[in-house]
Write an enzyme that holds these catalytic residues in place. Sequence first.
Site, PDB file in Angstrom:
ATOM      1  N   HIS A   1     -17.676-127.625  45.116  1.00 33.39           N
ATOM      2  CA  HIS A   1     -16.975-126.502  45.345  1.00 33.39           C
ATOM      3  C   HIS A   1     -16.520-125.749  44.138  1.00 33.39           C
ATOM      4  CE1 HIS A   1     -16.482-126.808  50.321  1.00 33.39           C
ATOM      5  NE2 HIS A   1     -16.760-128.086  49.674  1.00 33.39           N
TER       6      HIS A   1
ATOM      7  N   CYS B   1     -21.987-126.007  49.101  1.00 34.10           N
ATOM      8  CA  CYS B   1     -21.805-127.129  50.130  1.00 34.10           C
ATOM      9  C   CYS B   1     -22.824-127.223  51.244  1.00 34.10           C
ATOM     10  CB  CYS B   1     -20.517-127.708  50.338  1.00 34.10           C
ATOM     11  SG  CYS B   1     -20.187-129.377  50.668  1.00 34.10           S
TER      12      CYS B   1
ATOM     13  N   GLU C   1     -15.334-122.965  43.948  1.00 40.29           N
ATOM     14  CA  GLU C   1     -14.270-122.170  44.065  1.00 40.29           C
ATOM     15  C   GLU C   1     -12.940-122.616  43.962  1.00 40.29           C
ATOM     16  OE1 GLU C   1     -16.309-123.591  46.342  1.00 40.29           O
ATOM     17  OE2 GLU C   1     -15.491-123.561  48.313  1.00 40.29           O
TER      18      GLU C   1
HETATM   19  N1  GLN Z   1     -20.873-130.566  56.535  1.00 38.75           N
HETATM   20  C1  GLN Z   1     -21.417-131.022  55.211  1.00 38.75           C
HETATM   21  C2  GLN Z   1     -21.151-132.234  55.006  1.00 38.75           C
HETATM   22  O1  GLN Z   1     -20.169-132.742  55.246  1.00 38.75           O
HETATM   23  C3  GLN Z   1     -20.938-129.855  54.238  1.00 38.75           C
HETATM   24  C4  GLN Z   1     -19.372-129.818  53.934  1.00 38.75           C
HETATM   25  C5  GLN Z   1     -18.979-128.623  53.233  1.00 38.75           C
HETATM   26  O2  GLN Z   1     -19.517-127.602  53.244  1.00 38.75           O
HETATM   27  N2  GLN Z   1     -17.765-128.900  52.754  1.00 38.75           N
HETATM   28  O3  GLN Z   1     -21.564-132.808  54.212  1.00 38.75           O
END
Ligand code: GLN
Length: 539
Positions: free
Chosen positions: A509, A383, A511
Amino acid sequence: MALVKYIFVTGGVASSLGKGIISASLAKLLQARGFSVTIQKLDPYINVDPGTLNPYEHGECFVTDDGAETDLDLGHYERYLNVPTSQANNVTTGRIYQEVINKERRGDYLGETVQVIPHITDEIKRRIKLLGNSGKFDFIITEIGGTVGDIESLPYIEAVRQMRWEMGTSCLVIHLTLVPYLAAAGELKTKPTQHSVKALLELGVQPDIIVCRTEKHLNEGMRNKIALFCNVDPTAVIESIDADSIYDVPLLMHEEKLDLEVLDKMKMPSEKEPDLNSWYEFLHKLKNPEGEITIGLIGKYVELKDAYKSINESFVHAGAVNQYKVKVKSIHSEHISPETVAESLKGLHGILVAPGFGSRGIEGKIEAIRYARESKIPFLGICLGMQCAVIEFGRNVLGLTGAHSTEMAPDTPFPVIDIMEEQKQIHEMGGTMRLGSYPCKIEQGTKTFEVYNTDLISERHRHRYEFNNKFLAEYQKSGMKTPGINTLNNLVEIIELADHPWFIGVQFHPEYKSTVANPHPLFVNFVKAAIIYSKNKPD
Ligand code: GLN
């Protein structure tokens, strides 16, 4: 179908005793006996969901397929059972009150005074039975967050009391307490357990089973004493001794006959022994590693044990598959600079840059990625970690000086990561990100395809920003591939480097989807790449 059985797990004496792990372990044992089980967490705080909570407050926020931002215990439930949870599996006081107040405004209670009992407790019971009424489960295990005696949990305990009364043996209460060892006295003490059961009794709930968390074995005399003072059978006093791994707990609970005791009390068949072969196999590999590697986890909540829970557990699963111990070394991104990077990341066999929000520590993450790219160390970006990899490549390979994400630098001359179109009009924070599962098409002939070995995947998201497609051609020309695309809206979900042994960034994600039965291929493969790296480049 037979009547659905409801099991409640309450906690006493102290928080953090591991109600989630006990619930998941019992669920695993029942599942291994052929029953269909789900677990639900009721959280007594007023937030509608934990999505707006800082990890310092409540650890990681777990995300389900249907896009619910939930308590991290749901991650344990999925990792143990390998069955996806949903919005219905996590309910907070905020959500309960929101529902009741909305009904009141609609006029559903017209004429009535809306009260904690029965309106709030009815709504709690409705949420519990929602899972039971789905027709999918034999057992619903409901974990009540907090500790008995907390003001916040009172309506939940009252709902348990009512359900117990209404349902008889179809409903069972397990109370988890602490039996502390007093070193000065050289003995275990049962008094806190007695007090905590008294607190539960004052609220009208008699526990059926008491699980005692302890660091030393309980002897016969202590079990009898707890049974006598707390009105339970001596066989219903279950020891939960500290374990090396949370994955030992189902087996320990089986040795203590927790599953048998539950089935017996609920008048359910128990002739069949649970089939735990694959669980034993997993534990065997976990505990007999053939080697060890170290992965650097670069993030900004490294001092918090629970902030990257699912990532840490994914490494446990991936380590077991490879029969290697994966040491995860947490490194604070705020401490990484061009001057310190080589020293900070020395001895690592793989580098993972964690998800996150906001600009604190961002330059350290970007610097760590530059180091991983140039030194050809296996890299996985999740992410925000993937977004940082795009920023790093833009700045250092494409020469886009000042390239950034508009989350951190709204006025950047090169917004290589930008807010999603549909996010631009959203101003409220709760539950408004791009959340839950989305499909993604994988390009054949890429490293990512090798990892997944399929051309269509579905992964869970939690973000507002994305790769800016205006820069796509420029990136692709210079060696950053985009092997994973969401075909519905053309968003780049995965990046990888052509000229690197293992460098992958994912906007989703992985995970959240790694389980004991189904370890995530990205983690399994990343660990494999790190093992190869360690063999070629021993430190
Ligand atoms: N802050 C980033 C976004 O909102 C990544 C979010 C995250 O890592 N879950 O796109």
